[in-house]
Write an enzyme that holds these catalytic residues in place. Structure first.
Site, PDB file in Angstrom:
ATOM      1  N   VAL A 119      40.906  41.090  36.523  1.00  0.00           N
ATOM      2  CA  VAL A 119      40.092  40.628  35.396  1.00  0.00           C
ATOM      3  C   VAL A 119      40.035  41.688  34.295  1.00  0.00           C
ATOM      4  O   VAL A 119      40.226  41.397  33.109  1.00  0.00           O
ATOM      5  CB  VAL A 119      38.663  40.245  35.864  1.00  0.00           C
ATOM      6  CG1 VAL A 119      37.826  39.764  34.682  1.00  0.00           C
ATOM      7  CG2 VAL A 119      38.731  39.168  36.936  1.00  0.00           C
ATOM      8  N   LYS A 170      30.146  37.860  40.626  1.00  0.00           N
ATOM      9  CA  LYS A 170      29.194  36.872  41.159  1.00  0.00           C
ATOM     10  C   LYS A 170      28.346  37.429  42.299  1.00  0.00           C
ATOM     11  O   LYS A 170      27.211  37.029  42.490  1.00  0.00           O
ATOM     12  CB  LYS A 170      29.909  35.604  41.610  1.00  0.00           C
ATOM     13  CG  LYS A 170      31.095  35.795  42.523  1.00  0.00           C
ATOM     14  CD  LYS A 170      32.393  35.620  41.817  1.00  0.00           C
ATOM     15  CE  LYS A 170      33.489  36.298  42.607  1.00  0.00           C
ATOM     16  NZ  LYS A 170      34.811  35.935  42.241  1.00  0.00           N
ATOM     17  N   VAL A 190      30.754  32.354  37.289  1.00  0.00           N
ATOM     18  CA  VAL A 190      30.909  31.021  37.894  1.00  0.00           C
ATOM     19  C   VAL A 190      31.967  30.254  37.112  1.00  0.00           C
ATOM     20  O   VAL A 190      31.893  30.165  35.878  1.00  0.00           O
ATOM     21  CB  VAL A 190      29.585  30.217  37.853  1.00  0.00           C
ATOM     22  CG1 VAL A 190      29.771  28.850  38.516  1.00  0.00           C
ATOM     23  CG2 VAL A 190      28.454  30.986  38.530  1.00  0.00           C
ATOM     24  N   GLY A 245      35.134  30.854  36.470  1.00  0.00           N
ATOM     25  CA  GLY A 245      36.188  31.566  35.734  1.00  0.00           C
ATOM     26  C   GLY A 245      36.135  31.260  34.246  1.00  0.00           C
ATOM     27  O   GLY A 245      35.162  31.579  33.559  1.00  0.00           O
ATOM     28  N   GLY A 301      47.427  35.288  43.418  1.00  0.00           N
ATOM     29  CA  GLY A 301      46.354  36.131  42.853  1.00  0.00           C
ATOM     30  C   GLY A 301      45.012  35.441  42.695  1.00  0.00           C
ATOM     31  O   GLY A 301      44.146  35.927  41.982  1.00  0.00           O
ATOM     32  N   GLU A 312      40.120  36.351  46.885  1.00  0.00           N
ATOM     33  CA  GLU A 312      39.357  37.598  46.862  1.00  0.00           C
ATOM     34  C   GLU A 312      40.134  38.647  47.663  1.00  0.00           C
ATOM     35  O   GLU A 312      40.999  38.311  48.467  1.00  0.00           O
ATOM     36  CB  GLU A 312      37.990  37.388  47.538  1.00  0.00           C
ATOM     37  CG  GLU A 312      37.084  36.412  46.824  1.00  0.00           C
ATOM     38  CD  GLU A 312      36.657  36.910  45.454  1.00  0.00           C
ATOM     39  OE1 GLU A 312      36.123  38.007  45.344  1.00  0.00           O
ATOM     40  OE2 GLU A 312      36.905  36.176  44.477  1.00  0.00           O
ATOM     41  N   ASP A 342      31.947  32.948  48.661  1.00  0.00           N
ATOM     42  CA  ASP A 342      32.144  33.017  47.209  1.00  0.00           C
ATOM     43  C   ASP A 342      31.506  31.789  46.537  1.00  0.00           C
ATOM     44  O   ASP A 342      30.770  31.933  45.546  1.00  0.00           O
ATOM     45  CB  ASP A 342      33.656  33.089  46.922  1.00  0.00           C
ATOM     46  CG  ASP A 342      33.960  33.127  45.439  1.00  0.00           C
ATOM     47  OD1 ASP A 342      33.670  34.162  44.806  1.00  0.00           O
ATOM     48  OD2 ASP A 342      34.463  32.126  44.911  1.00  0.00           O
ATOM     49  N   LYS A 387      28.112  31.399  43.882  1.00  0.00           N
ATOM     50  CA  LYS A 387      28.186  30.688  42.596  1.00  0.00           C
ATOM     51  C   LYS A 387      27.145  29.565  42.520  1.00  0.00           C
ATOM     52  O   LYS A 387      26.497  29.395  41.483  1.00  0.00           O
ATOM     53  CB  LYS A 387      29.604  30.153  42.395  1.00  0.00           C
ATOM     54  CG  LYS A 387      30.615  31.297  42.174  1.00  0.00           C
ATOM     55  CD  LYS A 387      32.045  30.819  42.274  1.00  0.00           C
ATOM     56  CE  LYS A 387      33.052  31.924  42.028  1.00  0.00           C
ATOM     57  NZ  LYS A 387      34.426  31.556  42.401  1.00  0.00           N
ATOM     58  N   GLY A 410      41.742  33.606  38.285  1.00  0.00           N
ATOM     59  CA  GLY A 410      42.923  34.131  37.596  1.00  0.00           C
ATOM     60  C   GLY A 410      42.522  35.063  36.468  1.00  0.00           C
ATOM     61  O   GLY A 410      41.409  34.991  35.942  1.00  0.00           O
TER      62      GLY A 410
HETATM   63  N1  HSE Z   1      38.456  34.064  44.748  1.00  0.00           N
HETATM   64  C1  HSE Z   1      37.818  33.320  43.714  1.00  0.00           C
HETATM   65  C2  HSE Z   1      38.365  31.905  43.742  1.00  0.00           C
HETATM   66  C3  HSE Z   1      38.091  33.985  42.393  1.00  0.00           C
HETATM   67  O1  HSE Z   1      39.334  31.653  44.470  1.00  0.00           O
HETATM   68  O2  HSE Z   1      37.821  31.024  43.092  1.00  0.00           O
HETATM   69  C4  HSE Z   1      37.227  33.516  41.285  1.00  0.00           C
HETATM   70  O3  HSE Z   1      35.869  33.724  41.545  1.00  0.00           O
END
Ligand code: HSE
Length: 414
Positions: free
Chosen positions: A12, A100, A127, A129, A182, A185, A196, A200, A298
């Site tokens: 990021v 997050k 939250v 992206g 990519g 996490e 994750d 969120k 991403g």
């Molecule tokens: N690993 C997270 C996903 C990245 O796959 O959504 C973005 O928060």
């Protein structure tokens, strides 16, 4: 010129530096001043970066620089991000973050510190992206009583489930592909076990309902137990399986909040959100359903949201954006076993026909699913809406009777 710093030069952070550099003119026209990256904090060396003269390994270079007004925290994890963010806000610098984990566990405290120090703490990228959701929820939808928020909030798991449905790919191969692309996490357990997505949905619930919802006690199920048999049974019922973070307000004002895979009808807007895309449905009392869709993971999509927050901070250097929620003890959340839902159940028994009669006796008005080439001792049903408590009770009675449950997945009304 407004001086900013970026903490972290990973997926990021490097995207944030790139957008600020390549979109200089666009950003200037929005703010009326140029954004200048003065420091980039990272312990690694980047000798080939065009910004190599800005790198530092010391946070003190940023906190002690009075010219730096806005800092992007894109390191991830709680430590040292939490300590750094607190110190920056206390020094009156605004902080924007994509983290997050930090917002879900420390949001109320950091928002309070920002308020006390007349600084901003913004987290649009935390939250969804690149999908705008924090600002729409806190500003555009503010006239609504929000009844429910349900979202596909994790790109990695959505990618895996899409590959399982569309290509019959198995879980491990699809996860490997998501990692290579990519999305995942650093520790993919946070993706595939639902943590994750839990962070969120907690952020969205805190924002929508004004009180911090901590992830620790929220029921969180991932997708690791879903098999290609479940995929076939779901498809036979015109459904797909999606990992959903859901919060709804019950009649007594308490929240029913959880993360779990769900069978959702193919006609639902959320059913058609595939691959690494995220989708978030907000049910407002005035608007009805509003759906937000886009890339939830991403480098560039997430960096786009971080840079938007930087711009917002640059435009509000002297004023505060009203983004706030109070601390709480999660006492406004119902225990998960009181949550009510229909479920899809896949069973295994030596004598499936008599097992099905027992299932009918216990659950009442069930629907039996059928697929081609099903395993000999298996069968699957959909139950009526019952509490999780009642469902668990029936399943333990069946288990004592030699009827083993292989899969249990909620049915979503989305
Ligand atoms: N690993 C997270 C996903 C990245 O796959 O959504 C973005 O928060």
């Amino acid at each position: 010129m407004i001086e900013v710093a970026i903490m972290g030069h990973g997926v990021v952070g490097s995207g944030v530096a790139e957008i600020i550099t390549t979109h200089k003119r666009k950003l200037f026209s929005s703010i009326g001043e140029e954004i200048h990256i003065k420091h980039i904090l990272d312990l690694r060396e980047f000798p080939d970066s065009p910004l190599c003269d800005r790198f530092t390994k010391s946070f003190e270079d940023i906190i002690n620089d009075v010219e730096v007004r806005v800092v992007a925290e894109v390191m991830g994890g709680i430590n040292p991000a939490y300590d750094y963010t607190k110190r920056l806000l206390k020094a009156g610098k605004s902080v924007v973050t994509s983290n997050k984990e930090l917002v879900a566990s420390k949001g109320a405290e950091l928002l309070q510190i920002a308020k006390e120090n007349n600084a901003n703490f913004l987290f649009e990228a935390s939250v969804g992206g690149g999908i705008p959701i924090i600002r729409p929820l806190s500003q555009c939808l503010v006239a609504n009583e929000v009844k429910e928020i349900a979202g596909i909030l994790n790109g990695t798991t959505n990618f895996i489930l899409t590959k399982m449905f569309d290509e019959g790919m198995d879980f491990d191969a699809a996860l490997k592909l998501a990692q290579d692309l990519g999305f995942a996490e650093r520790n993919p357990e946070a993706d595939v076990e639902g943590h994750d997505a839990c962070r969120k949905i907690c952020i969205l619930a805190s924002l929508a309902f004004g009180k911090h919802v901590y992830p620790d006690n929220i029921h969180t199920e991932g997708i690791t137990k879903i098999t290609l048999s479940d995929v076939k049974y779901a498809a036979s019922n015109d459904c797909v399986i999606k990992l959903i973070g859901d919060v709804k307000v019950l009649n007594d004002g308490k929240m029913d909040i959880f993360v779990a895979p769900m069978l959702i009808n193919k006609k639902s807007q959320l059913a058609n959100i595939d691959n690494e895309f995220n989708g978030i449905m907000v049910r407002g009392d005035c608007t009805g359903d509003v759906v937000f869709y886009g890339k939830g993971a991403g480098s560039m999509p997430t960096a786009s949201a971080v840079v938007a927050d930087i711009v917002d901070c640059c435009k509000h250097l002297k004023a505060r954006k009203y983004l706030f929620w109070a601390d709480s003890t999660n006492d406004n959340i119902i225990p998960y076993n009181k949550s009510e839902t229909s479920v899809y159940l896949r069973f295994c028994a030596e004598d499936p026909e008599s097992a099905l009669i027992k299932v009918k006796d216990l659950f009442g008005d069930i629907r039996v699913l059928s697929i081609e080439n099903k395993a000999e001792n298996e069968f699957a049903v959909i139950t009526p809406k019952l509490s999780i408590d009642k469902i668990s009770d029936c399943l333990s009675k069946l288990n004592n009777d030699g009827v083993t449950v292989l899969s249990k997945i909620r049915i979503g009304d989305l």
